[in-house]
Scaffold this motif. Structure first.
Motif, mmCIF file in Angstrom:
data_model
loop_
_atom_site.group_PDB
_atom_site.id
_atom_site.type_symbol
_atom_site.label_atom_id
_atom_site.label_comp_id
_atom_site.label_asym_id
_atom_site.label_seq_id
_atom_site.Cartn_x
_atom_site.Cartn_y
_atom_site.Cartn_z
ATOM 1 N N ARG A 100 0.815 -1.217 0.000
ATOM 2 C CA ARG A 100 0.000 0.000 0.000
ATOM 3 C C ARG A 100 0.846 1.264 0.000
ATOM 4 O O ARG A 100 0.430 2.292 -0.542
ATOM 5 N N LEU A 101 2.034 1.232 0.612
ATOM 6 C CA LEU A 101 2.857 2.446 0.650
ATOM 7 C C LEU A 101 3.344 2.806 -0.749
ATOM 8 O O LEU A 101 3.256 3.963 -1.173
ATOM 9 N N LYS A 102 3.856 1.833 -1.464
ATOM 10 C CA LYS A 102 4.311 2.085 -2.830
ATOM 11 C C LYS A 102 3.149 2.544 -3.705
ATOM 12 O O LYS A 102 3.291 3.481 -4.510
ATOM 13 N N ALA A 103 1.988 1.915 -3.529
ATOM 14 C CA ALA A 103 0.820 2.292 -4.318
ATOM 15 C C ALA A 103 0.381 3.719 -4.012
ATOM 16 O O ALA A 103 0.000 4.475 -4.918
ATOM 17 N N ASP A 128 9.819 -5.867 -4.662
ATOM 18 C CA ASP A 128 9.893 -4.461 -5.061
ATOM 19 C C ASP A 128 9.005 -3.573 -4.201
ATOM 20 O O ASP A 128 9.114 -2.347 -4.244
ATOM 21 N N ASP A 129 8.102 -4.167 -3.435
ATOM 22 C CA ASP A 129 7.277 -3.393 -2.511
ATOM 23 C C ASP A 129 8.069 -2.948 -1.280
ATOM 24 O O ASP A 129 7.595 -2.087 -0.529
ATOM 25 N N PHE A 130 9.230 -3.543 -1.056
ATOM 26 C CA PHE A 130 10.119 -3.142 0.037
ATOM 27 C C PHE A 130 10.964 -1.978 -0.478
ATOM 28 O O PHE A 130 11.802 -2.140 -1.370
ATOM 29 N N LEU A 131 10.738 -0.781 0.063
ATOM 30 C CA LEU A 131 11.307 0.445 -0.491
ATOM 31 C C LEU A 131 12.618 0.816 0.192
ATOM 32 O O LEU A 131 12.750 0.697 1.416
ATOM 33 N N SER A 156 -1.132 6.726 6.727
ATOM 34 C CA SER A 156 -0.736 5.845 5.626
ATOM 35 C C SER A 156 0.558 5.103 5.912
ATOM 36 O O SER A 156 0.863 4.106 5.253
ATOM 37 N N ALA A 157 1.349 5.599 6.860
ATOM 38 C CA ALA A 157 2.597 4.948 7.246
ATOM 39 C C ALA A 157 2.970 5.392 8.653
ATOM 40 O O ALA A 157 2.530 6.452 9.123
ATOM 41 N N LEU A 158 3.781 4.580 9.311
ATOM 42 C CA LEU A 158 4.372 4.918 10.604
ATOM 43 C C LEU A 158 5.880 4.944 10.436
ATOM 44 O O LEU A 158 6.442 4.152 9.677
ATOM 45 N N TYR A 159 6.535 5.863 11.164
ATOM 46 C CA TYR A 159 7.995 5.963 11.071
ATOM 47 C C TYR A 159 8.626 5.483 12.373
ATOM 48 O O TYR A 159 8.451 6.106 13.422
ATOM 49 N N ALA A 160 9.345 4.365 12.311
ATOM 50 C CA ALA A 160 10.013 3.803 13.483
ATOM 51 C C ALA A 160 11.343 4.517 13.665
ATOM 52 O O ALA A 160 12.323 4.243 12.970
ATOM 53 N N THR A 161 11.373 5.470 14.589
ATOM 54 C CA THR A 161 12.526 6.337 14.782
ATOM 55 C C THR A 161 13.670 5.648 15.503
ATOM 56 O O THR A 161 13.468 5.005 16.533
ATOM 57 N N GLY A 162 14.878 5.825 14.967
ATOM 58 C CA GLY A 162 16.043 5.272 15.633
ATOM 59 C C GLY A 162 16.305 5.959 16.957
ATOM 60 O O GLY A 162 16.575 5.299 17.969
ATOM 61 N N THR A 217 -0.548 -0.796 9.802
ATOM 62 C CA THR A 217 -0.079 0.287 8.940
ATOM 63 C C THR A 217 1.340 -0.007 8.467
ATOM 64 O O THR A 217 2.153 -0.522 9.235
ATOM 65 N N PRO A 218 1.695 0.311 7.214
ATOM 66 C CA PRO A 218 3.070 0.115 6.755
ATOM 67 C C PRO A 218 4.068 0.876 7.633
ATOM 68 O O PRO A 218 3.824 2.018 8.026
ATOM 69 N N VAL A 219 5.185 0.231 7.917
ATOM 70 C CA VAL A 219 6.206 0.810 8.785
ATOM 71 C C VAL A 219 7.454 1.151 7.980
ATOM 72 O O VAL A 219 8.004 0.305 7.263
#
Length: 300
Positions: free
Chosen positions: A5-8, A146-149, A36-42, A76-78
């Motif tokens: 879904r993120l790539k789309a 290819d869905d892995f960005l 639409s996405a979550l950001y896993a912060t370092g 949700t995509p991470v």
């Protein structure tokens, strides 16, 4: 598996706003919001897990299981921070494979020297651009879908200037990066140059509380060529301030009876967030089965 879904969404021209998550409570809260996405912060993950600065101390082993848990515990995509890929080319391949197997959808790799330093802090040094381009090529080859960005980040702006950062962004895109991340531009004008001179999906890093980059509206970011805005510090800054205020009240008053209304999440709501109703339903089902004489065996 990476979430397609993120790539789309990017292909469809959707502007992605991604809040920073740093533990499973923040992940569960954000996952319910409709992002639409979550950001896993370092920064936040290292701080919450190890209690140390995001300065290259955490290893791949420290991080991969946590990033996988975020991905597996969210609908949700991470997007996950992977620092420098935790070493050289072989390490990058191993990191990409581990993050993808864990269910992460996009991985961010940066061109800093090892040990890395947190973005928006001083003293960051970068490796040669061509060396980083090889890392991107390895990352692209290592992924199964290819869905892995692949997100290529450069920290060159702060030490080498904007021209070099833009040159690197173009090079990393040519090497196969799906998304380019120019870290720490210092004005809207610089961000407009990045948007106009790099032909790639672009990520803006919005660091609340005093980052080096101006925080622009999503409408402005979209208009000048950006596609994703992450807010990595929002969650842990908000939680830290809330904890300071609640703990200070307890220390001052000796109890929590006079906490201002709205300070705390309702305990029942917290139980629901963490999935206790499912546990209670499971317990009730199997307790009844036990009372009936052993479930299926009793029916026979």
């Amino acid at each position: 598996m990476a979430d397609p879904r993120l790539k789309a969404a990017l292909r469809a021209g959707e502007f992605i706003v991604a809040p920073g998550i740093f533990d499973m409570i923040s992940a569960r809260v954000a996952d319910r919001m409709g992002f639409s996405a979550l950001y896993a912060t370092g920064y936040g993950t290292v701080a919450s897990h190890l209690g140390v600065p995001d300065a290259g101390i955490a290893t791949y082993t420290d991080m991969v299981s946590r990033m996988a848990r975020f991905a597996q515990g969210s609908r949700t995509p991470v997007i996950a921070d992977a620092d420098t890929g935790y070493g050289g080319l072989l390490n990058v391949r191993h990191t990409v494979q581990g993050y993808e197997a864990g269910g992460v959808t996009a991985i961010q790799i940066e061109d800093q020297e090892v040990p890395k330093k947190c973005g928006h802090t001083p003293g960051r040094r970068v490796i040669p651009a061509e060396e980083m381009a090889l890392k991107i090529e390895v990352a692209v080859e290592a992924r199964k879908s290819d869905d892995f960005l692949i997100i290529a980040r450069t920290d060159a702006r702060t030490t080498l200037g904007l021209d070099e950062a833009i040159r690197r962004g173009r090079l990393y895109r040519k090497a196969g990066a799906d998304i380019v991340f120019i870290e720490s531009p210092e004005s809207e004008e610089e961000m407009r140059r990045i948007g106009g001179e790099i032909d790639a999906p672009l990520l803006a890093n919005n660091v609340d509380g005093g980052g080096r980059t101006p925080i622009l509206s999503r409408e402005t970011l979209a208009a000048i060529g950006y596609n994703i805005a992450i807010y990595p510090a929002l969650g842990f800054l908000a939680v830290t301030r809330a904890l300071e205020q609640a703990y200070a009240h307890l220390l001052r008053e000796g109890d929590t009876n006079a906490l201002p209304a709205g300070t705390l999440c309702d305990f029942a709501a917290m139980n629901e967030l963490m999935g206790f109703p499912e546990v209670w339903a499971f317990d009730a089902k199997w307790a009844k089965a036990g009372q009936d004489g052993g479930g299926r065996q009793a029916a026979e």
